[in-house]
Write a protein that holds these residues in place. Sequence first.
Motif, mmCIF file in Angstrom:
data_model
loop_
_atom_site.group_PDB
_atom_site.id
_atom_site.type_symbol
_atom_site.label_atom_id
_atom_site.label_comp_id
_atom_site.label_asym_id
_atom_site.label_seq_id
_atom_site.Cartn_x
_atom_site.Cartn_y
_atom_site.Cartn_z
ATOM 1 N N GLU A 392 1.195 -2.582 8.450
ATOM 2 C CA GLU A 392 0.274 -2.274 7.363
ATOM 3 C C GLU A 392 0.877 -1.174 6.497
ATOM 4 O O GLU A 392 1.540 -0.259 7.000
ATOM 5 C CB GLU A 392 -1.084 -1.844 7.914
ATOM 6 C CG GLU A 392 -1.785 -2.943 8.718
ATOM 7 C CD GLU A 392 -3.142 -2.498 9.224
ATOM 8 O OE1 GLU A 392 -3.467 -1.305 9.069
ATOM 9 O OE2 GLU A 392 -3.875 -3.345 9.766
ATOM 10 N N ALA A 393 0.638 -1.274 5.205
ATOM 11 C CA ALA A 393 1.214 -0.298 4.286
ATOM 12 C C ALA A 393 0.301 -0.105 3.088
ATOM 13 O O ALA A 393 -0.674 -0.840 2.895
ATOM 14 C CB ALA A 393 2.603 -0.757 3.829
ATOM 15 N N VAL A 394 0.635 0.888 2.298
ATOM 16 C CA VAL A 394 -0.042 1.121 1.019
ATOM 17 C C VAL A 394 1.016 1.067 -0.072
ATOM 18 O O VAL A 394 2.050 1.746 0.006
ATOM 19 C CB VAL A 394 -0.768 2.475 0.999
ATOM 20 C CG1 VAL A 394 -1.357 2.745 -0.388
ATOM 21 C CG2 VAL A 394 -1.864 2.515 2.054
ATOM 22 N N GLY A 395 0.771 0.216 -1.063
ATOM 23 C CA GLY A 395 1.648 0.129 -2.220
ATOM 24 C C GLY A 395 0.979 0.773 -3.413
ATOM 25 O O GLY A 395 -0.251 0.760 -3.536
ATOM 26 N N SER A 403 -3.883 -1.700 -0.338
ATOM 27 C CA SER A 403 -3.499 -1.955 1.045
ATOM 28 C C SER A 403 -2.813 -3.313 1.144
ATOM 29 O O SER A 403 -3.340 -4.309 0.636
ATOM 30 C CB SER A 403 -4.736 -1.922 1.955
ATOM 31 O OG SER A 403 -5.337 -0.647 1.941
ATOM 32 N N ILE A 404 -1.639 -3.357 1.787
ATOM 33 C CA ILE A 404 -0.879 -4.599 1.882
ATOM 34 C C ILE A 404 -0.295 -4.733 3.281
ATOM 35 O O ILE A 404 -0.324 -3.789 4.081
ATOM 36 C CB ILE A 404 0.260 -4.656 0.839
ATOM 37 C CG1 ILE A 404 1.244 -3.501 1.058
ATOM 38 C CG2 ILE A 404 -0.304 -4.640 -0.570
ATOM 39 C CD1 ILE A 404 2.459 -3.562 0.150
ATOM 40 N N ARG A 405 0.240 -5.918 3.571
ATOM 41 C CA ARG A 405 0.953 -6.176 4.820
ATOM 42 C C ARG A 405 2.452 -6.289 4.506
ATOM 43 O O ARG A 405 2.834 -6.797 3.457
ATOM 44 C CB ARG A 405 0.477 -7.486 5.449
ATOM 45 C CG ARG A 405 -1.002 -7.539 5.808
ATOM 46 C CD ARG A 405 -1.309 -6.870 7.117
ATOM 47 N NE ARG A 405 -0.560 -7.447 8.231
ATOM 48 C CZ ARG A 405 -0.758 -7.094 9.493
ATOM 49 N NH1 ARG A 405 -1.658 -6.178 9.799
ATOM 50 N NH2 ARG A 405 -0.041 -7.658 10.458
ATOM 51 N N VAL A 406 3.279 -5.814 5.456
ATOM 52 C CA VAL A 406 4.726 -5.850 5.239
ATOM 53 C C VAL A 406 5.427 -6.629 6.353
ATOM 54 O O VAL A 406 6.588 -6.380 6.670
ATOM 55 C CB VAL A 406 5.302 -4.417 5.134
ATOM 56 C CG1 VAL A 406 4.873 -3.761 3.840
ATOM 57 C CG2 VAL A 406 4.896 -3.573 6.343
ATOM 58 N N ASP A 407 4.719 -7.604 6.938
ATOM 59 C CA ASP A 407 5.274 -8.391 8.034
ATOM 60 C C ASP A 407 6.585 -9.071 7.663
ATOM 61 O O ASP A 407 7.452 -9.289 8.530
ATOM 62 C CB ASP A 407 4.271 -9.472 8.474
ATOM 63 C CG ASP A 407 2.897 -8.917 8.785
ATOM 64 O OD1 ASP A 407 2.292 -8.336 7.856
ATOM 65 O OD2 ASP A 407 2.421 -9.063 9.919
ATOM 66 N N LYS A 413 10.630 0.695 4.290
ATOM 67 C CA LYS A 413 10.690 2.153 4.236
ATOM 68 C C LYS A 413 9.860 2.644 3.057
ATOM 69 O O LYS A 413 9.747 1.961 2.030
ATOM 70 C CB LYS A 413 12.133 2.633 4.070
ATOM 71 C CG LYS A 413 13.092 2.213 5.175
ATOM 72 C CD LYS A 413 14.493 2.737 4.882
ATOM 73 C CE LYS A 413 15.472 2.280 5.943
ATOM 74 N NZ LYS A 413 15.649 0.797 5.929
ATOM 75 N N VAL A 414 9.314 3.847 3.209
ATOM 76 C CA VAL A 414 8.630 4.485 2.097
ATOM 77 C C VAL A 414 9.618 4.642 0.946
ATOM 78 O O VAL A 414 10.769 5.073 1.151
ATOM 79 C CB VAL A 414 8.052 5.851 2.515
ATOM 80 C CG1 VAL A 414 7.555 6.611 1.287
ATOM 81 C CG2 VAL A 414 6.918 5.665 3.516
ATOM 82 N N GLY A 415 9.208 4.265 -0.249
ATOM 83 C CA GLY A 415 10.078 4.302 -1.408
ATOM 84 C C GLY A 415 10.633 2.948 -1.782
ATOM 85 O O GLY A 415 11.136 2.769 -2.910
ATOM 86 N N ASP A 416 10.565 1.965 -0.852
ATOM 87 C CA ASP A 416 11.001 0.607 -1.190
ATOM 88 C C ASP A 416 10.099 0.021 -2.270
ATOM 89 O O ASP A 416 8.887 0.277 -2.308
ATOM 90 C CB ASP A 416 10.933 -0.309 0.037
ATOM 91 C CG ASP A 416 12.090 -0.097 0.998
ATOM 92 O OD1 ASP A 416 13.018 0.663 0.644
ATOM 93 O OD2 ASP A 416 12.056 -0.670 2.100
ATOM 94 N N ALA A 425 3.578 -8.221 1.109
ATOM 95 C CA ALA A 425 4.869 -7.981 0.483
ATOM 96 C C ALA A 425 5.782 -9.138 0.858
ATOM 97 O O ALA A 425 6.010 -9.401 2.041
ATOM 98 C CB ALA A 425 5.444 -6.656 0.961
ATOM 99 N N ILE A 426 6.274 -9.855 -0.140
ATOM 100 C CA ILE A 426 7.041 -11.070 0.141
ATOM 101 C C ILE A 426 8.517 -10.937 -0.210
ATOM 102 O O ILE A 426 9.319 -11.795 0.157
ATOM 103 C CB ILE A 426 6.450 -12.288 -0.612
ATOM 104 C CG1 ILE A 426 6.439 -12.022 -2.126
ATOM 105 C CG2 ILE A 426 5.063 -12.618 -0.103
ATOM 106 C CD1 ILE A 426 6.028 -13.225 -2.951
#
Length: 458
Positions: A392-395, A403-407, A413-416, A425-426
């Motif tokens: 789980e991440a925040v963009g 709120s997004i998923r980064v599976d 990494k933070v900053g990507d 995130a695809i």
Amino acid sequence: WVVDGKEYPVRRSRGYAPFPLSLAGAEGQLLACGAEQKASFSLTKGRYVFQSQHIGDLKNLETYENYQDQIRHFSHMFDIHPTLIACDLHPDYLSTEYAEERAAEEGIPLLRIQHHWAHMASCMADNGLEGECIGVVWDGTGYGADGTVWGGEFLTGGYEGFARAGSLRPFALPGGDRVTKELWRTAISLLEDAGEDPGAFFPAEQVELVRTLLQSGLNSPVCTSMGRLFDGVCALLDIRQQASYEGQGAILLETAAEPCETVYPYEILREDGLLRLDFRPMLRALCQDRRQGKPAGQSAQAFLNTLADMALKLCEQIRAETGLDRVVLSGGTFQNRILLRRLPALLQQAGFAVYHHSRVSTNDEGVSFGQAAIAEMCLAIPLELVEISGNEAVGARDGVRRSIRVDFIPEPKVGDHVMVHAGFAIERLSPEQAEKDLAAAREVEAALQEVYEAARRS
């Protein structure tokens, strides 16, 4: 109307349209085609949503032609070229037919969205809400995800998806669409289901006709419609047996209501994983009141009191199971001012945060706005990762956080910079590509901001 100090639109007219609405975090351009009655459409460009004025019932040929003309006019005026089209799940709506034909002709992806989910999303977007909520969506009818007629729904979820948590107990509509004009049909069906003798309140020939239809199952679809429940109770109380316009039974029931604090009995049952509001005890109590000569106005108010109490108790049960404590209210039934006062007060007293419409209509006119909010989740947008916790991440982008998923992103990494589609995130982007995409989006938004400010000044 004014509710809680804010506008409460019933019909969005010229002057309000085409003044743009905002949709936080939105990107791209899409067309949301709305419903069929009280039709509207919405076109988006960046974070702006241009919702049309009230257009009317598309089953009228002139209205349908005007609907198509207005889409062309708005598209030209705001230079919008949709890359996605959203429409209702109902296969027979003319708005769906339009969406299907245009998507096929232009090779544009088509997204079909369940009617009551769009209502819930409309109210969420109207209030700028993110995440998940409880949606109490009550209206006449809408095509359900299971192919049946829905209309008294309790949903959970948000723009990315929904679950049906509960509904009214299903009941039959003998005669299909005729029940919207001949309210006694629904009343007799409800009494049959509740174990009451409809012959005590309705002519024998009407009772015999309805019983024949119910026993054969001929043209008697099952529904969970709150609007039809209003119609049936209106006829049972002998307020009106025949309707000459849409919603007349519900309007006259509200008008007849007299001060009364009675709450009728009811039950909440669990059937096939759903919480069902079993209103049969309430119907038996209504019949008893009629036999005892209780004024119809007091019974009408007691009916509304009971609906509010039902909704409160079912929302409390959903909260206990999900932890959700925000409730959005949408659908044409929430044009009933008694419910609109009583239910939010009960929910707030129980610790819920309650939201209703203030920028778009609660009836089907607002459906296109909800479709647009959901469809935006299907458009890819560039975001920078600012927080990561597992998958789980925040963009973020220009102060907007999502709120997004980064599976699907290896070692995020933070900053990507990533491309986000439907909450996931695809693709990882280079800083140069991300900046190029963001610059194009900002250019569109700056141009639209000028339009927005000019409209405000005028």
